[in-house]
Design a protein around this motif. Structure first.
Motif, PDB file in Angstrom:
ATOM      1  N   LEU A   1       0.835  -1.209   0.000  1.00 20.29           N
ATOM      2  CA  LEU A   1       0.000   0.000   0.000  1.00 20.29           C
ATOM      3  C   LEU A   1       0.866   1.254   0.000  1.00 20.29           C
ATOM      4  CD1 LEU A   1      -2.647  -1.253   2.579  1.00 20.29           C
ATOM      5  CD2 LEU A   1      -3.167  -0.551   0.242  1.00 20.29           C
ATOM      6  N   VAL A   2       1.918   1.235   0.829  1.00 17.58           N
ATOM      7  CA  VAL A   2       2.845   2.371   0.886  1.00 17.58           C
ATOM      8  C   VAL A   2       3.531   2.563  -0.462  1.00 17.58           C
ATOM      9  CG1 VAL A   2       4.957   3.229   1.967  1.00 17.58           C
ATOM     10  CG2 VAL A   2       3.190   2.144   3.374  1.00 17.58           C
ATOM     11  N   LEU A   3       3.977   1.456  -1.060  1.00 25.40           N
ATOM     12  CA  LEU A   3       4.642   1.501  -2.366  1.00 25.40           C
ATOM     13  C   LEU A   3       3.746   2.129  -3.416  1.00 25.40           C
ATOM     14  CD1 LEU A   3       6.881   0.401  -4.402  1.00 25.40           C
ATOM     15  CD2 LEU A   3       5.439  -1.648  -4.571  1.00 25.40           C
ATOM     16  N   GLN A   4       2.507   1.664  -3.521  1.00 25.97           N
ATOM     17  CA  GLN A   4       1.577   2.210  -4.509  1.00 25.97           C
ATOM     18  C   GLN A   4       1.376   3.703  -4.297  1.00 25.97           C
ATOM     19  OE1 GLN A   4      -2.586   1.497  -3.921  1.00 25.97           O
ATOM     20  NE2 GLN A   4      -3.008   1.281  -6.112  1.00 25.97           N
ATOM     21  N   GLY A   5       1.187   4.106  -3.037  1.00 26.08           N
ATOM     22  CA  GLY A   5       0.925   5.512  -2.749  1.00 26.08           C
ATOM     23  C   GLY A   5       2.067   6.418  -3.152  1.00 26.08           C
ATOM     24  N   HIS A   6       3.268   6.078  -2.721  1.00 27.54           N
ATOM     25  CA  HIS A   6       4.426   6.933  -3.033  1.00 27.54           C
ATOM     26  C   HIS A   6       4.778   6.878  -4.511  1.00 27.54           C
ATOM     27  CE1 HIS A   6       5.584   8.500   0.864  1.00 27.54           C
ATOM     28  NE2 HIS A   6       5.461   7.291   1.407  1.00 27.54           N
ATOM     29  N   GLY A   7       4.696   5.689  -5.105  1.00 34.13           N
ATOM     30  CA  GLY A   7       5.040   5.580  -6.520  1.00 34.13           C
ATOM     31  C   GLY A   7       4.122   6.391  -7.404  1.00 34.13           C
ATOM     32  N   MET A   8       2.822   6.301  -7.135  1.00 28.29           N
ATOM     33  CA  MET A   8       1.869   7.062  -7.938  1.00 28.29           C
ATOM     34  C   MET A   8       1.956   8.558  -7.653  1.00 28.29           C
ATOM     35  SD  MET A   8       0.339   5.134 -10.041  1.00 28.29           S
ATOM     36  CE  MET A   8      -1.114   6.098 -10.433  1.00 28.29           C
ATOM     37  N   ARG A   9       2.249   8.905  -6.419  1.00 28.89           N
ATOM     38  CA  ARG A   9       2.421  10.326  -6.109  1.00 28.89           C
ATOM     39  C   ARG A   9       3.578  10.912  -6.912  1.00 28.89           C
ATOM     40  NH1 ARG A   9       3.456  13.124  -0.107  1.00 28.89           N
ATOM     41  NH2 ARG A   9       3.867  15.222  -0.915  1.00 28.89           N
ATOM     42  N   HIS A  10       4.620  10.114  -7.116  1.00 22.70           N
ATOM     43  CA  HIS A  10       5.749  10.581  -7.919  1.00 22.70           C
ATOM     44  C   HIS A  10       5.270  11.006  -9.305  1.00 22.70           C
ATOM     45  CE1 HIS A  10      10.277  10.449  -8.363  1.00 22.70           C
ATOM     46  NE2 HIS A  10       9.891  10.664  -9.618  1.00 22.70           N
ATOM     47  N   GLY A  11       4.364  10.215  -9.888  1.00 23.56           N
ATOM     48  CA  GLY A  11       3.836  10.568 -11.196  1.00 23.56           C
ATOM     49  C   GLY A  11       2.978  11.814 -11.163  1.00 23.56           C
ATOM     50  N   MET A  12       2.098  11.927 -10.174  1.00 26.78           N
ATOM     51  CA  MET A  12       1.239  13.112 -10.067  1.00 26.78           C
ATOM     52  C   MET A  12       2.077  14.381  -9.970  1.00 26.78           C
ATOM     53  SD  MET A  12      -1.486  11.679  -7.268  1.00 26.78           S
ATOM     54  CE  MET A  12      -1.746   9.899  -7.200  1.00 26.78           C
ATOM     55  N   GLU A  13       3.116  14.331  -9.142  1.00 23.93           N
ATOM     56  CA  GLU A  13       3.943  15.516  -8.965  1.00 23.93           C
ATOM     57  C   GLU A  13       4.749  15.825 -10.213  1.00 23.93           C
ATOM     58  OE1 GLU A  13       4.540  15.461  -4.120  1.00 23.93           O
ATOM     59  OE2 GLU A  13       6.102  14.567  -5.386  1.00 23.93           O
ATOM     60  N   ALA A  14       5.190  14.797 -10.933  1.00 25.98           N
ATOM     61  CA  ALA A  14       5.904  15.042 -12.190  1.00 25.98           C
ATOM     62  C   ALA A  14       5.006  15.746 -13.198  1.00 25.98           C
ATOM     63  CB  ALA A  14       6.409  13.712 -12.762  1.00 25.98           C
ATOM     64  N   HIS A  15       3.741  15.323 -13.261  1.00 25.14           N
ATOM     65  CA  HIS A  15       2.811  15.952 -14.198  1.00 25.14           C
ATOM     66  C   HIS A  15       2.548  17.405 -13.807  1.00 25.14           C
ATOM     67  CE1 HIS A  15       1.228  11.579 -14.667  1.00 25.14           C
ATOM     68  NE2 HIS A  15       2.299  11.791 -15.401  1.00 25.14           N
ATOM     69  N   ARG A  16       2.268  17.645 -12.541  1.00 23.77           N
ATOM     70  CA  ARG A  16       1.990  19.027 -12.111  1.00 23.77           C
ATOM     71  C   ARG A  16       3.222  19.918 -12.257  1.00 23.77           C
ATOM     72  NH1 ARG A  16      -0.997  19.946  -6.575  1.00 23.77           N
ATOM     73  NH2 ARG A  16      -1.299  21.971  -7.587  1.00 23.77           N
ATOM     74  N   ARG A  17       4.379  19.352 -11.983  1.00 20.87           N
ATOM     75  CA  ARG A  17       5.617  20.134 -12.050  1.00 20.87           C
ATOM     76  C   ARG A  17       5.870  20.636 -13.465  1.00 20.87           C
ATOM     77  NH1 ARG A  17       8.570  16.373 -10.046  1.00 20.87           N
ATOM     78  NH2 ARG A  17       9.569  15.585 -11.935  1.00 20.87           N
ATOM     79  N   ASN A  18       5.412  19.873 -14.447  1.00 24.27           N
ATOM     80  CA  ASN A  18       5.713  20.199 -15.847  1.00 24.27           C
ATOM     81  C   ASN A  18       4.597  20.953 -16.556  1.00 24.27           C
ATOM     82  OD1 ASN A  18       8.438  18.930 -16.911  1.00 24.27           O
ATOM     83  ND2 ASN A  18       7.607  17.521 -15.383  1.00 24.27           N
TER      84      ASN A  18
END
Length: 855
Positions: free
Chosen positions: A612-629
């Motif tokens: 559960l922790v893995l899924q949360g942090h991994g997907m958050r990485h993608g969300m932040e990459a999209h918003r950052r760009n």
């Protein structure tokens, strides 16, 4: 009484009778007294309507719970049988005297013949279409008999499969015979890579008998011609059916208001010819309250009421909640490729949200209360958009009404997914009827942002190997069928019935399977971290213009697993776990990816938690990459929000409504103001991302370097400006300058953004090493619990860093104001815990998990 008085009395009586000769419609809901029977049997049992055959069989213990263990296999026989439903109801003489009697059946699943008093009144063949049947000629005074015979959706189309000459590439159809493409029925009910196969039948939406006089309002659409902050021009468009054989003069009135004390009314006299009449009544609203998406303001709704009056009596009325706004999709060629973003009320909006699948494998289980809870969750997670995915259903009216009330935009797919489809004349006619019914049903909703023809079919045709599988002639016919359905029929229907809304033929728009250049073109689906087995850091380089699908799986938490499995099943690859894991590479890939970032636990329960922790942090990485760009990338819709049964999947909320870590991490990643620290080459870069519509001057970031025991080793402060609706690089230094001489395995950066008045706008934590390489302590967490009204308030404090604290409570659907969070040394945090069932402090139990305690 003298003659004069008698004459006056008679006159009064005549006037009274004339004024009340017509009545308002009488709506009789036909949801009781139903029974069902298997065709060929004589056993009739009580049925629930709306419902499905599986629910009725389950209620009578004639099948096992399909969600438990490996029972899915044991219920597959149901789809191969024909079933009958029947009821009786009483009609009185007065009802028969009304001008019209219409049987309204909002949803029949799927191939059904409907009989009333010995007459065949309907031959249904599309789950997605509602029916209105004029039944006055066949109604009787007294008891009336209604029967619906459902034919097996699988057997019905076997002759089509047998004569087609090839099998369609519908790999998610979990059956030896891939029949799903021939039937206009929810594709996911045949199975999916997260879904159980329950090919249901039944009366799945409400049934009504409506008596009326003179005329019925068949459709009422408040068409927004133009909307600005100064003025809104709307056109009240009505389809009115005069059910008599004579022309009738009527008064059409429209009332509209935002609040009760500002009601306005417009009206006009109309002539209603026998049959269908189309009427238009324009209106203007000065200085309108605009409907705004979540995070930008209030989703203001006006109430519009249209009524038809004949001879002083109101004979028909319909109401609409209308949000006045503009939504535009910009998909233009530019210097990079082709843009894709939503402009709401003149402002470009970064779309934050998820893909929505049907919330249950047994659809009538989805109540208005469940829809309300879904949108409460979506709003709380700072989302502003959901995509209704094309392998499910066109959702219930309540779904879109809740989206309207909560400011959540809806990307609406038509119900086609992951396979080519037939395009013979009968199939095309069914699709045309389906499109007209649902476009007209949904177009009045403020939340409806766009229409999309299908999910991933264009990509499948180009990059999934279908072309190699079929002969050139067969594949060419598939391509022709694609053009007929998605480039001709559906866009034509949208243009005719909902011309102000954007239509796109497929998602992703340009197939991007293994083609880096395609990230530059419109929307994309990124399955590199799943099917491609790439690390989550790949999100940083695979930046699309708009990400409409991407995901990674996790098990639900243990209390959900215990609803379908026993202790003996608690192994990663046990038969029961595999029965609830529909993705071929699923459990093995979760473990493989876990090993990149975490120490893989030996105990099954610990692996579930770390997953559960893995899924949360991994997907958050993608969300932040999209918003950052942004503004290059202008949307991030992850796969998927919810589950249709208890299962291992990509969801953020499990079947019982429990938030996974992914939902909490999306709430953080989608916050209106975000601090995002990311390593780029040898530099650590700090970005400030704001979705607010106003600038903030004189903000400051404070960055503290501390160790896991809470000692601060250095501190930096940087002042600047937070620009509205943007992503900006705020600070940048080599990683070594941030870390100094401290140990990367036991150090962190705590970043805090404050406004000029000292209020905290955002904070975040950056770690220099993966968790598996960190020297994580097993922190001693102090807790105190007290009751606050109907809520439980829990306060936590730690002496050392506690990573990814999970408060586990053995009650389904409990809500936490926060969970799966980090607690810094000396920090105190209060969590409020609520449940729709109520929580007792006396019986309240919990368990804490932290990453440092997993071995």
């Amino acid at each position: 009484m003298n003659g004069k008085d008698l004459a006056c009395s008679l006159a009064t009586c005549i006037v009274s009778l004339t004024a009340s000769a017509y009545e308002k419609p009488q709506v009789c809901t036909l949801h009781t007294n139903w029974t069902f029977c298997q065709v060929g049997d004589t056993l009739w049992s009580e049925a629930k309507v709306p419902g499905t055959i599986h629910q009725d069989l389950l209620n009578h213990n004639r099948i096992p719970n399909p969600f438990y263990g490996m029972n899915e296999e044991a219920v597959q026989w149901v789809e191969n049988e024909d079933w009958m439903y029947r009821t009786s109801f009483v009609v009185n003489e007065h009802q028969l005297s009304r001008d019209a009697a219409v049987l309204e059946m909002d949803g029949l699943d799927t191939y059904a013949d409907v009989y009333l008093n010995g007459a065949l009144i309907l031959h249904a063949d599309n789950m997605f279409v509602g029916h209105k049947i004029q039944v006055k000629p066949v109604l009787r005074k007294g008891v009336n008999h209604l029967l619906v015979r459902f034919r097996s959706a699988v057997k019905e189309v076997l002759p089509q499969l047998a004569t087609n000459g090839f099998e369609y590439p519908a790999s998610n159809d979990h059956s030896p015979w891939r029949t799903s493409v021939y039937t206009r029925k929810a594709p996911y009910s045949y199975g999916w890579d997260w879904g159980i196969r329950l090919a249901t039948c039944g009366i799945w939406r409400p049934v009504r008998l409506v008596f009326s006089d003179v005329a019925r309002i068949e459709d009422y659409y408040v068409c927004q011609k133009s909307v600005s902050a100064n003025r809104a021009e709307v056109d009240n468009r009505l389809e009115i059916n005069n059910v008599t054989s004579r022309t009738v003069t009527a008064l059409l009135k429209v009332n509209y208001h935002y609040s009760a004390n500002d009601t306005k009314e417009i009206s006009k006299r109309i002539e209603l010819r026998p049959g269908e009449n189309t009427v238009s009544l324009p209106a203007s609203i000065d200085n309108p309250h605009l409907w705004m998406p979540n995070g930008w303001g209030e989703p203001s709704l006006y109430k519009f009421t249209a009524s038809v009056t004949v001879d002083g009596a109101e004979i028909a009325r319909q109401e609409r909640e209308v949000g006045l706004r503009t939504i535009r999709v910009v998909m233009d060629d530019d210097e990079y490729g082709k843009s894709f973003y939503f402009v709401v009320n003149g402002r470009p909006m970064f779309a934050k949200g998820a893909n929505f699948i049907p919330d249950d494998a047994l659809l009538p289980n989805v109540t208005p209360q469940r829809y309300k809870r879904i949108f409460e969750d979506v709003k709380a997670a700072n989302m502003n958009m959901l995509r209704v995915w094309g392998g499910g259903i066109y959702e219930d009216d309540n779904f879109y009404s809740e989206a309207d009330r909560n400011g959540i935009l809806i990307w609406q797919d038509f119900m086609f997914a992951c396979s080519t489809y037939p395009h013979d004349p009968l199939f095309i006619k069914r699709v045309e009827t389906e499109a007209e019914y649902n476009i007209k049903r949904l177009r009045g909703h403020a939340s409806l942002a766009m229409w999309c023809g299908n999910n991933e079919i264009y990509e499948g045709m180009r990059y999934w190997g279908w072309k190699r599988k079929y002969t050139a002639e067969t594949f060419a016919e598939m391509e022709r069928g694609y053009d007929v359905l998605f480039r001709q029929l559906l866009p034509k229907m949208v243009e005719r019935l909902d011309s102000s809304r954007f239509y796109m033929h497929s998602s992703p728009y340009e197939a991007n399977w293994g083609r880096p250049d395609s990230w530059k073109i419109a929307d994309s689906h990124n399955w590199g971290t799943w099917h491609g087995r790439k690390p989550f850091e790949s999100f940083d380089s695979s930046i699309p213009r708009f990400m409409s699908e991407y995901g990674f799986q996790a098990f639900p938490e243990m209390k959900t697993i215990r609803t379908f499995a026993e202790e003996k099943d608690f192994e990663l690859e046990s038969p029961v776990m595999n029965a609830h894991q529909k993705a071929d590479i699923g459990n093995a890939l979760i473990k493989q990816t876990m090993g990149l970032y975490y120490k893989v636990p030996a105990r099954f329960e610990d692996m579930v938690y770390v997953g559960l922790v893995l899924q949360g942090h991994g997907m958050r990485h993608g969300m932040e990459a999209h918003r950052r760009n942004r503004p290059y990338c202008m949307g991030s819709l992850f796969w998927q929000l919810n589950d249709s049964w208890p299962v291992v999947s990509w969801s953020a909320i499990d079947y019982y409504g429990n938030w996974k870590a992914l939902m909490y991490q999306s709430k953080r990643a989608f916050a209106p103001i975000l601090i995002n620290a990311i390593r780029e080459d040898n530099n650590l870069c700090v970005y400030l991302i704001s979705d607010e519509l106003h600038d903030r001057d004189d903000v400051s970031i404070t960055v503290e370097l501390m160790d896991f025991d809470g000692k601060t080793h250095s501190r930096w402060t940087c002042n600047g400006r937070l620009t509205a609706n943007s992503s900006l690089l705020f600070m940048k230094k080599p990683v070594g300058e941030w870390l100094g001489k401290q140990d990367a395995a036991s150090s962190l950066l705590h970043l805090t953004l404050k406004a000029k008045n000292g209020a905290t706008l955002a904070d975040n934590v950056y770690y220099f090493a993966y968790p598996k390489d960190q020297k994580l302590p097993e922190a001693s967490i102090e807790t105190s619990v007290k009751r606050r009204g109907d809520e439980i308030e829990m306060t936590l404090k730690t002496d050392r860093l506690a990573r990814d604290i999970f408060i586990e409570v053995p009650v389904q659907g409990v809500r936490f104001t926060d969970n799966f969070f980090d607690l810094l040394p000396g920090q105190r945090k209060t969590i409020v815990i609520t449940s729709t069932e109520g929580l007792s402090l006396k019986d309240f139990t919990f368990r804490l998990h932290q990453l440092g305690g997993v071995r």
